[in-house]
Structures are given as structure tokens and as C-alpha cells.
Design an enzyme around this catalytic site. Structure first.
Site, mmCIF file in Angstrom:
data_model
loop_
_atom_site.group_PDB
_atom_site.id
_atom_site.type_symbol
_atom_site.label_atom_id
_atom_site.label_comp_id
_atom_site.label_asym_id
_atom_site.label_seq_id
_atom_site.Cartn_x
_atom_site.Cartn_y
_atom_site.Cartn_z
ATOM 1 N N ASP A 1 23.256 35.544 30.691
ATOM 2 C CA ASP A 1 24.457 35.002 30.788
ATOM 3 C C ASP A 1 24.307 33.321 30.460
ATOM 4 O OD1 ASP A 1 27.365 34.492 30.494
ATOM 5 O OD2 ASP A 1 27.202 33.798 32.869
ATOM 6 N N ASP B 1 26.871 30.111 30.895
ATOM 7 C CA ASP B 1 27.801 29.278 31.730
ATOM 8 C C ASP B 1 27.847 29.700 33.071
ATOM 9 O OD1 ASP B 1 29.411 27.501 29.876
ATOM 10 O OD2 ASP B 1 29.912 29.300 28.986
#
Length: 217
Positions: free
Chosen positions: A8, A10
Site C-alpha cells: 500500500d 498512504d
């Protein structure tokens, strides 16, 4: 056997969750809407258009399009990435470990591609990723699993042979729904930490990652 690792972005690679909170607070407040920490935790991992839709359905506004609201938030996040963005602990070391061990490495984010590009430019991480994919190109964002399934397909690896690193609960749910293993690296101040027990493992930071963890999943 794990053959590919998907990150991922953020809150995992970059300290951007405060940027999202600041930007959403700024834009939603200008529309007369209230936001709070509990809402931000529910939003983590979701696409910005879906966040805007949730807010609109809760308290509709009529003087600005939902698309303009989403664009304003995104533009503000990109500005903050350029001004304040930095790698989180253990990012470079984890990527180096996986690269040296010849794992395929991908990135799958709910953020729009222009934010992904801004982050990878700021952190100088482009070269680590064989595949970079945004949920903006999927019908549904996280917690729907499709963004991770597509990333696995682009990497040429079956989902069952992929590991995902995630910081949000929506992301963990998405990875597990894709039939992938998932190591969670949640924000320490999150109020929903107990819910991350669904992940295959939980780390305080990527600094704690060791390559032999992949054989024990």
C-alpha cells in the site's frame, strides 16, 4: 510460497495520512461539514471519490460538484506531499531486502495515479516497483479486493502467492478478500487496533520486518 509483495502507499510508505486529514478537513469544513478522527479512520484506505460520496450522502451540498471537491482535496494532498512528505521507518530497508531476495514488488493504492506519481517522485522509490496500480482504474476501491487482484495479475503471480503490506483496516480486508497474505503496520494511535488481529501478522513499523517472516505465513 510467497513470490510477490504488494505495498500500500498512504500511511505505509509515506507519512501522508495527516495530509489527507488536513486536506479533507479544509475542504469539507469550507462546505460546512464536520469531520472527526473516527471518520478519518473509517476513510483510511478508501478512494477519495468514495469518501466524498459518503460525506455527500450524510450532508448534501449544492454549491460545488463532488468531482470538484475530490479534486481540491487531491491537489492539496499533492502540495503537502511536495512540502512535507518523507519515507516512514523501514521502507527503504524492507524494499532493499525484498529486492535482494528477488521478490516481485508491486504497489497498489487507493490514491489517484497523480498522487502516487508525486509520492514516488518525492521519495525516489520508482525503481523498486515492477508494477504500480491505482484503484481509480477499478469499479470499486478498497475494501473491495480488485485493486490487489489486478496488481497480482500485472505481476504475473497468483493472488495466493502474494503478500500485502497494509496500514489501514480497509486495506487489510481488501488483501485478505483477494486471497492474499497480509502483514498490517497500523498507525499506533489508531483506536481500532484490536481489529487488525485479522491480519496474518502485525508490525509496529516496517523496521521490524524480517525476510524469514515470509516463510512463516
Amino acid at each position: 510460497m510467497i513470490k510477490a509483495v504488494i505495498f500500500d502507499m498512504d500511511g505505509l510508505l509515506i507519512n501522508s495520512e495527516p495530509f489527507w486529514q488536513e486536506s479533507e478537513t479544509k475542504v469539507f469544513s469550507s462546505l460546512g461539514l464536520d469531520v472527526n478522527k473516527k471518520m478519518f479512520e473509517q476513510f483510511m484506505g478508501k478512494r477519495i471519490d468514495e469518501v466524498v460520496e459518503i460525506m455527500y450522502n450524510t450532508t448534501p451540498w449544492n454549491h460545488c460538484s463532488k468531482e470538484k471537491v475530490a479534486d481540491d482535496i487531491v491537489d492539496n494532498v499533492i502540495q503537502l506531499v511536495h512540502e512535507k512528505g518523507s519515507c516512514l521507518d523501514g521502507v527503504i530497508s524492507s524494499l532493499e531486502i525484498l529486492k535482494t531476495a528477488s521478490f516481485k514488488i508491486g504497489l497498489a493504492s487507493s490514491s489517484k495515479m497523480k498522487i502516487i506519481t508525486a509520492v514516488l517522485d518525492k521519495l525516489q522509490l520508482h525503481d523498486y516497483f515492477e508494477v504500480i496500480h491505482s484503484a481509480e482504474f477499478e469499479q470499486y476501491g478498497k475494501p473491495h479486493p480488485q485493486v490487489f487482484i489486478t496488481a497480482a495479475n500485472l505481476l504475473g503471480v497468483p493472488p495466493a502467492e502474494c503478500l500485502v503490506f497494509e496500514d489501514s483496516l480497509n486495506g487489510v480486508i481488501s488483501a485478505l478478500a483477494a486471497n492474499m497474505k497480509c502483514i498490517a503496520v497500523p498507525e499506533k494511535e489508531a483506536s481500532n487496533l484490536n481489529k487488525f488481529v485479522i491480519a496474518n501478522d502485525v508490525l509496529d513499523s516496517l523496521n521490524d520486518f524480517k525476510i524469514d517472516q515470509l516463510t512463516n505465513l
